[in-house]
Design a protein around this motif. Sequence first.
Motif, PDB file in Angstrom:
ATOM      1  N   VAL A  74     -10.284  -3.602  15.938  1.00  0.00           N
ATOM      2  CA  VAL A  74     -10.345  -3.094  17.377  1.00  0.00           C
ATOM      3  C   VAL A  74     -11.569  -2.310  17.701  1.00  0.00           C
ATOM      4  CG1 VAL A  74      -9.329  -1.656  19.084  1.00  0.00           C
ATOM      5  CG2 VAL A  74      -7.812  -3.185  17.838  1.00  0.00           C
ATOM      6  N   HIS A  75     -11.966  -1.752  16.438  1.00  0.00           N
ATOM      7  CA  HIS A  75     -13.289  -0.897  16.724  1.00  0.00           C
ATOM      8  C   HIS A  75     -14.655  -1.742  16.688  1.00  0.00           C
ATOM      9  CE1 HIS A  75     -10.710   2.707  16.043  1.00  0.00           C
ATOM     10  NE2 HIS A  75     -11.711   3.237  16.553  1.00  0.00           N
ATOM     11  N   GLY A  76     -14.466  -3.236  16.522  1.00  0.00           N
ATOM     12  CA  GLY A  76     -15.454  -3.942  16.294  1.00  0.00           C
ATOM     13  C   GLY A  76     -16.553  -3.677  15.074  1.00  0.00           C
ATOM     14  N   GLY A  77     -17.858  -3.711  15.295  1.00  0.00           N
ATOM     15  CA  GLY A  77     -18.681  -3.131  14.266  1.00  0.00           C
ATOM     16  C   GLY A  77     -18.555  -1.568  13.683  1.00  0.00           C
ATOM     17  N   LEU A  78     -18.117  -1.041  14.788  1.00  0.00           N
ATOM     18  CA  LEU A  78     -17.814   0.417  14.369  1.00  0.00           C
ATOM     19  C   LEU A  78     -16.959   0.460  13.364  1.00  0.00           C
ATOM     20  CD1 LEU A  78     -17.893   2.149  17.746  1.00  0.00           C
ATOM     21  CD2 LEU A  78     -19.880   1.756  16.457  1.00  0.00           C
ATOM     22  N   GLY A  79     -16.170  -0.214  13.329  1.00  0.00           N
ATOM     23  CA  GLY A  79     -14.935  -0.049  12.141  1.00  0.00           C
ATOM     24  C   GLY A  79     -15.521  -0.105  10.848  1.00  0.00           C
ATOM     25  N   THR A  80     -16.665  -0.869  10.608  1.00  0.00           N
ATOM     26  CA  THR A  80     -17.116  -1.080   9.354  1.00  0.00           C
ATOM     27  C   THR A  80     -18.278   0.200   8.836  1.00  0.00           C
ATOM     28  OG1 THR A  80     -18.970  -2.034   9.909  1.00  0.00           O
ATOM     29  CG2 THR A  80     -17.379  -3.378   9.802  1.00  0.00           C
ATOM     30  N   LEU A  81     -18.396   1.253   9.627  1.00  0.00           N
ATOM     31  CA  LEU A  81     -19.036   2.251   9.305  1.00  0.00           C
ATOM     32  C   LEU A  81     -18.208   3.481   8.761  1.00  0.00           C
ATOM     33  CD1 LEU A  81     -21.416   2.263  12.605  1.00  0.00           C
ATOM     34  CD2 LEU A  81     -21.750   0.936  10.342  1.00  0.00           C
ATOM     35  N   ALA A  82     -18.790   4.241   8.057  1.00  0.00           N
ATOM     36  CA  ALA A  82     -18.293   5.437   7.060  1.00  0.00           C
ATOM     37  C   ALA A  82     -18.237   6.254   8.258  1.00  0.00           C
ATOM     38  CB  ALA A  82     -18.960   5.716   5.990  1.00  0.00           C
TER      39      ALA A  82
ATOM     40  N   LEU B 191     -30.632   3.723   9.024  1.00  0.00           N
ATOM     41  CA  LEU B 191     -29.886   2.675   8.502  1.00  0.00           C
ATOM     42  C   LEU B 191     -28.378   3.043   8.574  1.00  0.00           C
ATOM     43  CD1 LEU B 191     -31.440   1.552   5.141  1.00  0.00           C
ATOM     44  CD2 LEU B 191     -31.538   0.799   7.476  1.00  0.00           C
ATOM     45  N   LYS B 192     -27.197   2.150   9.054  1.00  0.00           N
ATOM     46  CA  LYS B 192     -25.847   2.353   9.099  1.00  0.00           C
ATOM     47  C   LYS B 192     -25.374   2.603   7.811  1.00  0.00           C
ATOM     48  CE  LYS B 192     -25.604   1.175  13.445  1.00  0.00           C
ATOM     49  NZ  LYS B 192     -24.916   1.942  14.599  1.00  0.00           N
ATOM     50  N   ASP B 193     -24.394   3.589   7.652  1.00  0.00           N
ATOM     51  CA  ASP B 193     -23.749   3.857   6.565  1.00  0.00           C
ATOM     52  C   ASP B 193     -22.458   2.970   6.471  1.00  0.00           C
ATOM     53  OD1 ASP B 193     -22.844   4.864   3.820  1.00  0.00           O
ATOM     54  OD2 ASP B 193     -22.378   6.758   4.791  1.00  0.00           O
ATOM     55  N   LYS B 194     -22.680   1.884   5.942  1.00  0.00           N
ATOM     56  CA  LYS B 194     -21.481   0.875   5.865  1.00  0.00           C
ATOM     57  C   LYS B 194     -20.653   0.997   4.802  1.00  0.00           C
ATOM     58  CE  LYS B 194     -23.690  -3.113   6.234  1.00  0.00           C
ATOM     59  NZ  LYS B 194     -25.143  -2.716   5.737  1.00  0.00           N
TER      60      LYS B 194
ATOM     61  N   MET C  17     -24.780  10.311  15.609  1.00  0.00           N
ATOM     62  CA  MET C  17     -25.806  10.243  16.882  1.00  0.00           C
ATOM     63  C   MET C  17     -25.126   9.756  18.210  1.00  0.00           C
ATOM     64  SD  MET C  17     -29.635   8.424  15.845  1.00  0.00           S
ATOM     65  CE  MET C  17     -30.310   9.408  14.908  1.00  0.00           C
ATOM     66  N   PHE C  18     -24.235   8.678  17.995  1.00  0.00           N
ATOM     67  CA  PHE C  18     -23.630   8.264  19.118  1.00  0.00           C
ATOM     68  C   PHE C  18     -22.245   8.561  18.712  1.00  0.00           C
ATOM     69  CE2 PHE C  18     -27.204   5.717  18.702  1.00  0.00           C
ATOM     70  CZ  PHE C  18     -28.001   5.777  19.732  1.00  0.00           C
ATOM     71  N   ASP C  19     -21.337   8.748  19.996  1.00  0.00           N
ATOM     72  CA  ASP C  19     -19.838   8.896  19.692  1.00  0.00           C
ATOM     73  C   ASP C  19     -19.400   7.187  19.604  1.00  0.00           C
ATOM     74  OD1 ASP C  19     -19.529   7.717  22.352  1.00  0.00           O
ATOM     75  OD2 ASP C  19     -18.896   9.546  23.259  1.00  0.00           O
ATOM     76  N   ARG C  20     -18.230   7.033  19.697  1.00  0.00           N
ATOM     77  CA  ARG C  20     -17.369   5.685  19.468  1.00  0.00           C
ATOM     78  C   ARG C  20     -17.488   4.881  20.540  1.00  0.00           C
ATOM     79  NH1 ARG C  20     -11.686   5.850  17.192  1.00  0.00           N
ATOM     80  NH2 ARG C  20     -11.334   7.745  18.454  1.00  0.00           N
ATOM     81  N   TRP C  21     -18.097   5.562  21.779  1.00  0.00           N
ATOM     82  CA  TRP C  21     -18.238   4.774  23.039  1.00  0.00           C
ATOM     83  C   TRP C  21     -19.659   4.518  23.446  1.00  0.00           C
ATOM     84  CZ3 TRP C  21     -14.484   8.563  22.226  1.00  0.00           C
ATOM     85  CH2 TRP C  21     -13.450   8.070  21.894  1.00  0.00           C
ATOM     86  N   GLY C  22     -20.695   4.940  22.238  1.00  0.00           N
ATOM     87  CA  GLY C  22     -21.915   4.738  22.660  1.00  0.00           C
ATOM     88  C   GLY C  22     -22.646   5.572  23.307  1.00  0.00           C
ATOM     89  N   LYS C  23     -22.228   6.740  23.669  1.00  0.00           N
ATOM     90  CA  LYS C  23     -22.684   7.996  24.218  1.00  0.00           C
ATOM     91  C   LYS C  23     -23.529   8.597  23.000  1.00  0.00           C
ATOM     92  CE  LYS C  23     -21.871  12.052  26.919  1.00  0.00           C
ATOM     93  NZ  LYS C  23     -21.168  13.038  26.895  1.00  0.00           N
TER      94      LYS C  23
ATOM     95  N   PHE D 294     -17.475   6.914  11.314  1.00  0.00           N
ATOM     96  CA  PHE D 294     -16.216   7.073  12.549  1.00  0.00           C
ATOM     97  C   PHE D 294     -14.927   7.097  12.069  1.00  0.00           C
ATOM     98  CE2 PHE D 294     -19.837   5.176  14.717  1.00  0.00           C
ATOM     99  CZ  PHE D 294     -20.402   6.123  15.635  1.00  0.00           C
ATOM    100  N   GLY D 295     -14.914   6.702  10.687  1.00  0.00           N
ATOM    101  CA  GLY D 295     -13.692   7.150   9.927  1.00  0.00           C
ATOM    102  C   GLY D 295     -12.390   6.117  10.431  1.00  0.00           C
TER     103      GLY D 295
END
Lengths: 485, 485, 485, 485
Positions: free
Chosen positions: C380-388, D233-236, B55-61, C390-391
């Motif tokens: 470095v990715h913060g919260g995004l780092g914990t999500l499946a 929900l986030k896929d953590k 839904m969003f890219d890594r930079w929040g877009k 974004f890899g």
Amino acid sequence: MELLDILRSPLCFLQSRLPTIPHLDVLTAEQDWWKTEGVAISGTIDRGGTPWVRMFDRWGKRIDEILYPREYQSMLRKGYRSGVVWRALEENSLIPTYLLMYTISFYDPGVCCPYTVSLGTAVPLAKYGSAEAQARFLPELLRKDDSVWQGATWMTEIGGGSDLGAAVSTIARPAGDGWRLTGDKYFASNAAAELAVAAARPEGASPGVRGLAVFLVPRYCKDGSLNYFIRRLKDKIATRSVPTGEVELRDSEAYLLGAADAGIYLILEVLNLSRVANSVVSVALAQRAMADALAYAECRTAFGKRIVDLPLLRRQFEDRLRTLRSAFALAWESVRLLDQVWMERPPYSDRYHLFRLVAHLAKYWTAECAADTAKWAMEVHGGLGTLAEFGAERWLREAMILAIWEGTPHRQILDGLEVMERKQAHKMLFAQLTEIAPSGELREMESEVQRLLSLPPEQKEAEAEGVFRRLAVCAADQLSRKYPQ
Amino acid sequence: MELLDILRSPLCFLQSRLPTIPHLDVLTAEQDWWKTEGVAISGTIDRGGTPWVRMFDRWGKRIDEILYPREYQSMLRKGYRSGVVWRALEENSLIPTYLLMYTISFYDPGVCCPYTVSLGTAVPLAKYGSAEAQARFLPELLRKDDSVWQGATWMTEIGGGSDLGAAVSTIARPAGDGWRLTGDKYFASNAAAELAVAAARPEGASPGVRGLAVFLVPRYCKDGSLNYFIRRLKDKIATRSVPTGEVELRDSEAYLLGAADAGIYLILEVLNLSRVANSVVSVALAQRAMADALAYAECRTAFGKRIVDLPLLRRQFEDRLRTLRSAFALAWESVRLLDQVWMERPPYSDRYHLFRLVAHLAKYWTAECAADTAKWAMEVHGGLGTLAEFGAERWLREAMILAIWEGTPHRQILDGLEVMERKQAHKMLFAQLTEIAPSGELREMESEVQRLLSLPPEQKEAEAEGVFRRLAVCAADQLSRKYPQ
Amino acid sequence: MELLDILRSPLCFLQSRLPTIPHLDVLTAEQDWWKTEGVAISGTIDRGGTPWVRMFDRWGKRIDEILYPREYQSMLRKGYRSGVVWRALEENSLIPTYLLMYTISFYDPGVCCPYTVSLGTAVPLAKYGSAEAQARFLPELLRKDDSVWQGATWMTEIGGGSDLGAAVSTIARPAGDGWRLTGDKYFASNAAAELAVAAARPEGASPGVRGLAVFLVPRYCKDGSLNYFIRRLKDKIATRSVPTGEVELRDSEAYLLGAADAGIYLILEVLNLSRVANSVVSVALAQRAMADALAYAECRTAFGKRIVDLPLLRRQFEDRLRTLRSAFALAWESVRLLDQVWMERPPYSDRYHLFRLVAHLAKYWTAECAADTAKWAMEVHGGLGTLAEFGAERWLREAMILAIWEGTPHRQILDGLEVMERKQAHKMLFAQLTEIAPSGELREMESEVQRLLSLPPEQKEAEAEGVFRRLAVCAADQLSRKYPQ
Amino acid sequence: MELLDILRSPLCFLQSRLPTIPHLDVLTAEQDWWKTEGVAISGTIDRGGTPWVRMFDRWGKRIDEILYPREYQSMLRKGYRSGVVWRALEENSLIPTYLLMYTISFYDPGVCCPYTVSLGTAVPLAKYGSAEAQARFLPELLRKDDSVWQGATWMTEIGGGSDLGAAVSTIARPAGDGWRLTGDKYFASNAAAELAVAAARPEGASPGVRGLAVFLVPRYCKDGSLNYFIRRLKDKIATRSVPTGEVELRDSEAYLLGAADAGIYLILEVLNLSRVANSVVSVALAQRAMADALAYAECRTAFGKRIVDLPLLRRQFEDRLRTLRSAFALAWESVRLLDQVWMERPPYSDRYHLFRLVAHLAKYWTAECAADTAKWAMEVHGGLGTLAEFGAERWLREAMILAIWEGTPHRQILDGLEVMERKQAHKMLFAQLTEIAPSGELREMESEVQRLLSLPPEQKEAEAEGVFRRLAVCAADQLSRKYPQ
């Protein structure tokens, strides 16, 4: 809408059909538990898919543990405690068992499979087991608490389930005071059962079904090690509450049931129990699909009305309720007859052969009804019916399993044909049906059956389907006249 | 077995039916690709389940990117390149399109949905779009390479898909030289399409279907930002090769198609294209299920024979082949008629109304055949039919989607009833059928329809199903007499 | 930011380190393919999880087919065609192989496992195979097109992978002009390989590692049936592009490699190839994690700046780049040395023992760097780092596999200790390091190692970790002085 | 092995550290439940992955129901009943809460997140809520049965979680006697909470953190409709027992907490509670990973010994136990200090600033220990550590979440730097540490901190990590001297 109200719960429907219901309090408690607890658990199990098998523990010991959610066990154990198995042998009647199965399978058709195969283990053990085997195993299967053992009935091998005479290549070798089995079972329901009934061929026995024998196979050897291995669980489209696996028997300790050359009779007696269960479950499933469709149609509006009030849909509900009642009458006839003959041993009575015909008709027709009703219920839900999210599609998946296991339509038709040809079972059936109320339609149906039976073999088989189907409908409709209209 | 050989490939069957096949080389290449490459890709997509939306890219877009396997794109783009959309408008005929769809959907029924909705975008644009909209969008939709735009047709909202007059609450507001749409689409097929056709109600328009208008909605705004949002993808039981989502229109840039008060006509014209596609795909699916059953039955043995040689099963194959041919004849009649009327605008000709009746009969009956055949094919596979592993169950899942989308059976029956009542479409149909060969059966069927139409409204609707079903079978059988027997 | 630019692609980094790069065109083409095609495929494979095994076909024949997406095959075959195996034997050098591995594993660390085990099959076959085995199998493994055979190296059994002397219980029995193997391999990488190298114990051989022999086991018997069985695939947390399974050898046809009592040498020679590969892949993975972190940090803003411009994060990038260069220098030293000794046979040269020490240091330290860098990149990715989604978390999963297979840190430390004690390998190492530039630090490190080696056995092992770690860092830093600063 | 025995259960370890444990009976019951019931449930939840959201019911009403297994609820409710929230406010102490969290998170680190955010809702409500809000909501949050409301703390938006001044763009508008919030929360833990605390900017307020206010947002509006929406929900990768979602506030009813310009203080007070929780959970997780490694190492053998008896591994256990004790001492110091200052309001005491520094050090260092220990425990398991089947890898996934949420290492370092610079918190810390036992090492550490603080800003930040890390280790080791050695 009063007419359709009996669809809303299994007991409501049962009470509308049967004059008396033994152990109504037990069934009521069962139904209440499912309404408040079981429904959500069952949905979770279905969504969760096939469970994992933990084949080895962390230290390399083979354990074949099935990683079910814990709440699966609570759901499963509930029915055993309520008496789905122990009541049959304690009360010497199958009626309480099949009433429980109807009630439970309205909420989860799959969980009745473990119950059925556990029954299919306990009954032949009680009928044919050695005194020693009975003393050792029967109390375990009839416990009334959560430590009850589960049974299983493993016949099918990779070569197929219909032609057992050709397909069973598991070999049994005498060993000490027991036997040892080696072979692979391909559709092993309730794969982690503590005690299984398995078909095998004693070394040197004749080929074909006459050379088959039936054995008890416990999960653990006397020395505590695994007595059989679960190669893997099957990824089935439904009945996720029963672990069906491929099982490897490798010199597995086993105990003969009955005579070594009478296995085919025991196999068919076990199948009797499960085919009747299949019929009861199929009717309950059809009721459930209708109940869900009703709940939806009462709240959904289109063209300014609740859709249940649109004439076409209302008519469909009414027609299908009629069909449901007929299907129930046929299924219950198979229950009633089995309850009279389940303790017979070969040579069997005429009533036993009548039962067999009714069981084939019921297995065939109730599964057709279940699948057709489930398909229709999906359509009532419109687009939502195609989504995994709402579960409307689950009943069709479950119904397709009911249509296939315990023998596909082909199997029921051909075996039904055989019992008519060899045992004249149709004559008894028509006599019974005519007793309810004679009719020209019945006489015509009988002639049609006679015509079929008089055809040359190839043609008889080729044309059997239509006649068998009409016979099932005719018998169901006629039998339903015995119940409140 | 020669008779059944035509089941093995889609072109084989088409060639057995149709005297000439335009662009046979294109179809042959398509079929070859699917045999060697597509089959495996399609199976992977189905097993893989619903894809993720990023839904969003890594930079929040916000990007709403659908994470399909790359090979899905290669599969999908293949059909566009072959001309499933561009040929229709370039050759001014729908025949090549539906021939391609038959061929492709034998291998993957789902992928024809994107094609259909892309066609359903290009055609109204070509008929009703402003010169500016045509200049801007049409070349994009008709590209012959992988950069082709995809279309989509979004009508249904949360309130339902049948009663659009009540269900569509998306609002259109004029803005500059275009419009802005705000609302939620609940079953948005091909959710990431570059250009969608969407129903909406211009602010202040009358309630009901007469107040609906149809708009083009591009994926991206003129400034490059997303013009609509994918809330989520639906977890459908099948057609995993089409992303069906919930779409949020939020002040989305839009372009009116046709007159603002004629939306309902455009909606129905779009539905014509997709219902005919649904019929063609249903027949191809039924053929595929039979082909798989045949391949299995030729190798599986029981009772000493290949099971395809057992009389009961052989008879079923023969009967079902006959039904398949009838269903094809009915579906192809809807293609043939649509090909004559697809460029009509209101007020429509009588032939258009005849088409509508045939399209309802075909949509209804071919989907029934598909579901019934898929169910039977599962049963032929025995226990394997219940396993996710072998894919036999896939065709039933796919068939149930065909039965439901583009209008459930209820919808086809009631709309078919209406076009008979209001436009006397059945008279034209019987005239045509009689031309093929007059018969008493036809005359009886016509009387039955007349009787139905003369009933009081509530009763007419209540009793419509049986008559409609028999009419479909009768028409299909009669039409099939035009083709080789 | 110029400094960090070399992180963006594997070739960019390699070119910053190595004065000349053979076959640069091949590597460039490889990198280009991955950028445009491979990245998406690799992501799909990882998200898709462990593939299914189709154990039996629909007719009951055991086939053990792995149901990979088709595009997995295209990805995998690419590297074989580019020469990851055939170049080694054709060009008589491992340099091109490991350069390819570095380039590829930047994009997918898992796919290098099949390459490595294929190399680990081809090399011992070329060194130790009988003329007949070489004639039959070597051309298959060295094909330059997609029909190339894959290899596999199966040592580990349920009892564990470190203590092979105790754990290998697979038995080899002579049969005709070959052997037959029976046993279970528990971590069988590349489980569907056409040809595997397997450790087994010839019947009657001594216990312990001295009784082991190494055999070739083809996938198919001479009569075309399966020669081994895949019991199941392991559900690994990463490296989803390699099917690791449990394999059953059941009287499997096998061909002895080398002498029947020299198996342990061959096993270690095979491990040499894979440990060096593991080191190269670990460095590439660390680079990849940094490249992803960099791409993110350049676009993400906080406190009014791109986060890459925040002083703390910038410092971390610079420090980690330095570490990456040192780790590369150590890994590449193990490549360089292996390239000199890989064709040696026992008894081995001193250089071989030096290689072994460097390989242990490199395997240990590069994997530590990979895991630590991947962890940091997640942060470095913060919260995004914990999500499946974004890899970012994928690289840590992959790194943990690199840390464990081919020997955990414990294994590297203890085996490194042994080669220092028995072969005085550290003396050669310090001599080499001192050649680069003598220093007090080096001398201190050498004394520390000496002190350790002089301790009583239990204590020596207990205290080995700290010394070994410092030695790895010291060697890496010193070796990196040979390359551009 | 006696030394390591305290690893086996959380209470065992706690009792080895703390002289008295309030409510030991409650903790013992909690631990017993987890041992016998919770462990299996927690494993199932983790394997099951992210649950579905049912966004609409079958009749089109938006409901945003999370489809958790029923047993998840039983697990979750257990802790609330035991008093993880209500005890804090009833007993006016956080000690019982954090003791419960330690005990529970040994078995499931994720489930403590709902507890923490519920506490983070109840506490500011009790401190800053209007009398009306307290009367309405506080009893719901403090119920002692399963009807207890859950809380949530939603600050982070798509722009990021560190720089809240820039990232929070949710707007609050006055409406009647309350407020209305509109905006999107991107990492909304416990997404279906009955009552959430959310940061927003009152219309017209200043930019930056000074313009933020904090509001209560109930799940349902006064009229019973949904007051906020769960987009997904986030896929953590872990903590599957907490549903983290994206939440849409759309004119959502809200109630101001405290002054409209003091939001940043409330936010930090909420963060205090969760950072301390994170530290406690991290230590428990590290203990758990060690306990699993120990259980494995006691049963696994290699080279003729249990591997726990091999010198290198035994040494690692001993070293890590020492580190665990130090990490616990640091975490518990943050608990102890928070328990003294949690009811303070601005302006805060010096003790509050000391707490903040200790909390940053503890959050940072305990998470590092957790990740490092989990990684090592995987390696102890060898190849099994890389398999999803055995769960060894779970603790690393969980640890990585602990390392990231509530502020990554970067955040802790920079905020720790700030509280040292602005409030001289390090001076208080060193005073306290010196009280335990003065040492040269402490004095050196203090000089190092002073040197860092005297650097120019850019350089200070760039070099902060090493100093902060050493300070954390130094403080942890020193504090651990207060507890039994």
